[in-house]
Design an enzyme around this catalytic site. Structure first.
Site, mmCIF file in Angstrom:
data_model
loop_
_atom_site.group_PDB
_atom_site.id
_atom_site.type_symbol
_atom_site.label_atom_id
_atom_site.label_comp_id
_atom_site.label_asym_id
_atom_site.label_seq_id
_atom_site.Cartn_x
_atom_site.Cartn_y
_atom_site.Cartn_z
ATOM 1 N N GLU A 169 -10.226 18.816 12.006
ATOM 2 C CA GLU A 169 -9.017 18.898 12.895
ATOM 3 C C GLU A 169 -9.490 18.381 14.417
ATOM 4 O O GLU A 169 -10.524 18.616 14.729
ATOM 5 C CB GLU A 169 -8.349 20.307 13.061
ATOM 6 C CG GLU A 169 -7.627 20.812 11.844
ATOM 7 C CD GLU A 169 -7.358 22.106 11.994
ATOM 8 O OE1 GLU A 169 -7.600 22.841 13.063
ATOM 9 O OE2 GLU A 169 -6.392 22.418 11.195
ATOM 10 N N THR A 198 2.296 1.896 6.223
ATOM 11 C CA THR A 198 1.667 2.700 5.231
ATOM 12 C C THR A 198 0.514 1.951 4.764
ATOM 13 O O THR A 198 0.550 0.481 5.004
ATOM 14 C CB THR A 198 2.626 3.137 4.185
ATOM 15 O OG1 THR A 198 3.368 1.794 3.743
ATOM 16 C CG2 THR A 198 3.666 4.111 4.654
ATOM 17 N N LYS A 233 0.858 -0.100 -0.001
ATOM 18 C CA LYS A 233 1.757 -1.029 -0.396
ATOM 19 C C LYS A 233 1.076 -2.395 -0.455
ATOM 20 O O LYS A 233 0.005 -2.494 -1.476
ATOM 21 C CB LYS A 233 3.137 -1.180 0.493
ATOM 22 C CG LYS A 233 3.744 0.225 0.217
ATOM 23 C CD LYS A 233 5.043 0.209 1.080
ATOM 24 C CE LYS A 233 5.925 1.404 0.979
ATOM 25 N NZ LYS A 233 5.597 2.359 2.122
ATOM 26 N N ARG A 283 -2.825 6.125 -0.578
ATOM 27 C CA ARG A 283 -1.490 6.517 0.142
ATOM 28 C C ARG A 283 -1.975 7.044 1.515
ATOM 29 O O ARG A 283 -3.058 7.651 1.479
ATOM 30 C CB ARG A 283 -0.755 7.666 -0.567
ATOM 31 C CG ARG A 283 -0.701 7.368 -2.074
ATOM 32 C CD ARG A 283 0.622 8.292 -2.460
ATOM 33 N NE ARG A 283 1.686 7.820 -2.413
ATOM 34 C CZ ARG A 283 2.288 6.615 -2.925
ATOM 35 N NH1 ARG A 283 1.642 6.186 -4.120
ATOM 36 N NH2 ARG A 283 3.346 6.127 -2.484
HETATM 37 C C1 LIG Z 1 9.554 1.020 6.065
HETATM 38 C C2 LIG Z 1 8.973 2.197 5.640
HETATM 39 N N1 LIG Z 1 8.646 3.299 6.524
HETATM 40 C C3 LIG Z 1 8.212 4.303 6.126
HETATM 41 C C4 LIG Z 1 7.843 4.672 4.813
HETATM 42 C C5 LIG Z 1 7.456 6.067 4.219
HETATM 43 O O1 LIG Z 1 6.291 6.145 3.760
HETATM 44 P P1 LIG Z 1 5.698 7.361 2.877
HETATM 45 O O2 LIG Z 1 6.481 7.306 1.601
HETATM 46 O O3 LIG Z 1 4.350 7.091 2.948
HETATM 47 O O4 LIG Z 1 6.087 8.438 3.716
HETATM 48 C C6 LIG Z 1 8.269 3.632 3.775
HETATM 49 C C7 LIG Z 1 7.987 3.838 2.302
HETATM 50 O O5 LIG Z 1 8.552 3.491 1.619
HETATM 51 C C8 LIG Z 1 8.907 2.454 4.373
HETATM 52 O O6 LIG Z 1 9.131 1.643 3.052
#
Ligand SMILES: Cc1ncc(COP(=O)(O)O)c(C=O)c1O
Length: 441
Positions: free
Chosen positions: A46, A231, A234, A240
């Site tokens: 932490e 994120t 993707k 993740r």
């Molecule tokens: C534009 C956008 N912001 C935030 C997120 C949220 O990501 P997470 O699923 O890791 O919480 C996503 C997920 O698809 C997204 O497309």
């Protein structure tokens, strides 16, 4: 052996034998999986590198610092001006951490309307009806006063003049761009000018495009945005997780917003994997990959337009294509299930001016990051477009009733019928044969 391993094996086969075409999914690198599955997950740390609440951080401090450095390098940013926080456990938490750092309860946010392609983490509530309070669906909409901007109903892309006008009337404290199904590039410079003109902070959420931006094949929000979140799983091809990058003078607020504001221990095993994926964005191989992702999506859009489909905004600038299925008399639920039986995994999605709901929307969202990771190119995309079209034509006559009770029995009967549908299962066999030629990494 634990049943879980049996299920993982089955999921592994599913990922190998079907086409992963949900635009937010991808196959990561074997070395990322090694790092994420490593002993780093045993450690509590932490705090931030060099400033932890617990002992024993000699090596994890170096892991996290390296990841922060690589996040800046990936976007060509200097350490003197920018700061990265790589601890958010997900994109939603990264965004929440930003609001927690810079907004007070009740402050105004302006973000993209969800059915037009925005994201839940930017706030979502049903429009107010006479005499009825807004139905606040997300925590963000409960805490903050969220207002939405839309795409132009005709062109289905942003009209920046209209967004500027709306910003002037709302005077938000934060303006957000980014979303899940907006198929066009964003003019970040213009959006930052709009934010500045009303004294708002500007946050670009590049969750979907991060890898493509790092590779230099899409517009970059740097140096225009004050805050950038993304994120890592993707187009970036990492595990993740999520990252926040801010101007240096805003860094301390973000760090304190994450801990003690929002989270506990960072997931150091994920951070190690993120660091590997970020480093890979700098290679010629990745840049070539990112270019191909977009090329493949453009071809997919063109093929679908040629076949008479209503592709939202007429095409795409990125890794995803959105089809409005209303002109074919069907919807996203019917088509997405039909495609799944045929071995093509996409997702149902809202489209601009949708007459359906987020659960039963009118569109299909389909993307190219994962199949491009497998090495598929123009030739394969044309074959896939043909399959997508055949499936839509095959299932479009299954009409979903609008009455909720009748709909439930329709859904059950439809699923049972297509589970044994020889036409769809025949396409699934062809998909499997194609997949065998393109091994997953
Ligand atoms: C534009 C956008 N912001 C935030 C997120 C949220 O990501 P997470 O699923 O890791 O919480 C996503 C997920 O698809 C997204 O497309």
């Amino acid at each position: 052996m634990d049943k879980i391993f049996d299920l993982i094996k089955k999921e592994e086969a599913r990922q190998r034998e079907t086409l992963m075409m949900i635009p937010s999914e991808n196959y990561t690198y074997p070395e990322v999986r090694r790092a994420v599955g490593s002993i780093l997950m045993h450690k509590y740390a932490e705090g931030d590198p060099g400033r932890r609440y617990y002992q024993g951080n000699e090596f994890v401090d170096q892991v996290e610092s390296l990841c922060e450095d690589r996040a800046l390098v990936a976007f060509g940013l200097s350490k003197d001006k920018w700061q990265a926080n790589v601890q958010p456990h997900s994109g939603c938490e990264a965004n929440l951490a930003v609001y927690n750092a810079f907004l007070e309860i009740g402050d105004k946010i302006m973000s993209m309307f969800l059915p037009d392609g925005g994201h839940l983490s930017h706030g979502w509530h049903l429009p107010a009806q006479a005499g009825v309070d807004d139905k606040k669906i997300t925590l963000v909409s409960k805490i903050y006063d969220v207002h939405f901007y839309h795409v132009d109903p005709k062109t289905q892309v942003f009209n920046y003049e209209k967004i500027a006008k709306l910003a002037k009337s709302i005077k938000p404290k934060l303006i957000i761009t980014g979303g899940t199904a907006y198929t066009r590039d964003i003019n970040y410079k213009k959006m930052s000018q709009i934010a500045k003109s009303v004294g708002a902070l500007y946050m670009a959420d590049i969750a979907h495009e991060a890898g493509l931006i790092a590779a230099g094949v899409m517009n970059s929000p740097f140096p225009y945005a004050d805050i950038v979140t993304f994120t890592t799983h993707k187009t970036l091809r990492g595990p993740r997780g999520a990252v926040i990058i801010v101007r240096k003078d805003m860094g301390e607020k973000i760090d304190r917003s994450i801990i003690p504001g929002l989270q506990g221990g960072p997931h150091l095993h994920s951070i190690a994997g993120i660091a590997i994926a970020l480093k890979n964005t700098q290679t010629a191989v990745f840049k070539k990959y990112a270019k191909q992702v977009i090329k493949n999506a453009k071809i997919l859009a063109q093929e679908l337009v040629k076949k008479g489909y209503d592709v939202v905004s007429g095409g795409t600038d990125k890794h995803l294509v959105l089809i409005d299925l209303r002109s074919k008399g069907t919807n996203g639920w019917v088509v997405a299930w039909g495609l799944e039986i045929a071995g093509i995994i996409a997702n149902r999605n809202t489209v601009p001016n949708d007459s359906g709901s987020p659960f039963y929307p009118s569109g299909l969202r389909i993307g190219t990051p994962a199949i491009t990771t497998r090495g598929m190119k123009e030739k394969e995309i044309k074959i896939i477009a043909g399959w997508v079209s055949k499936v839509i034509e095959h299932v479009k006559d299954f009409k979903m009733p609008s009455d909720p009770k009748a709909r439930q029995s329709f859904l059950k009967a439809y699923r049972e019928k297509i589970d044994k549908d020889e036409f769809l299962l025949g396409i699934a066999d062809e998909v499997k044969t194609l997949c065998q030629k393109f091994p997953v990494p």
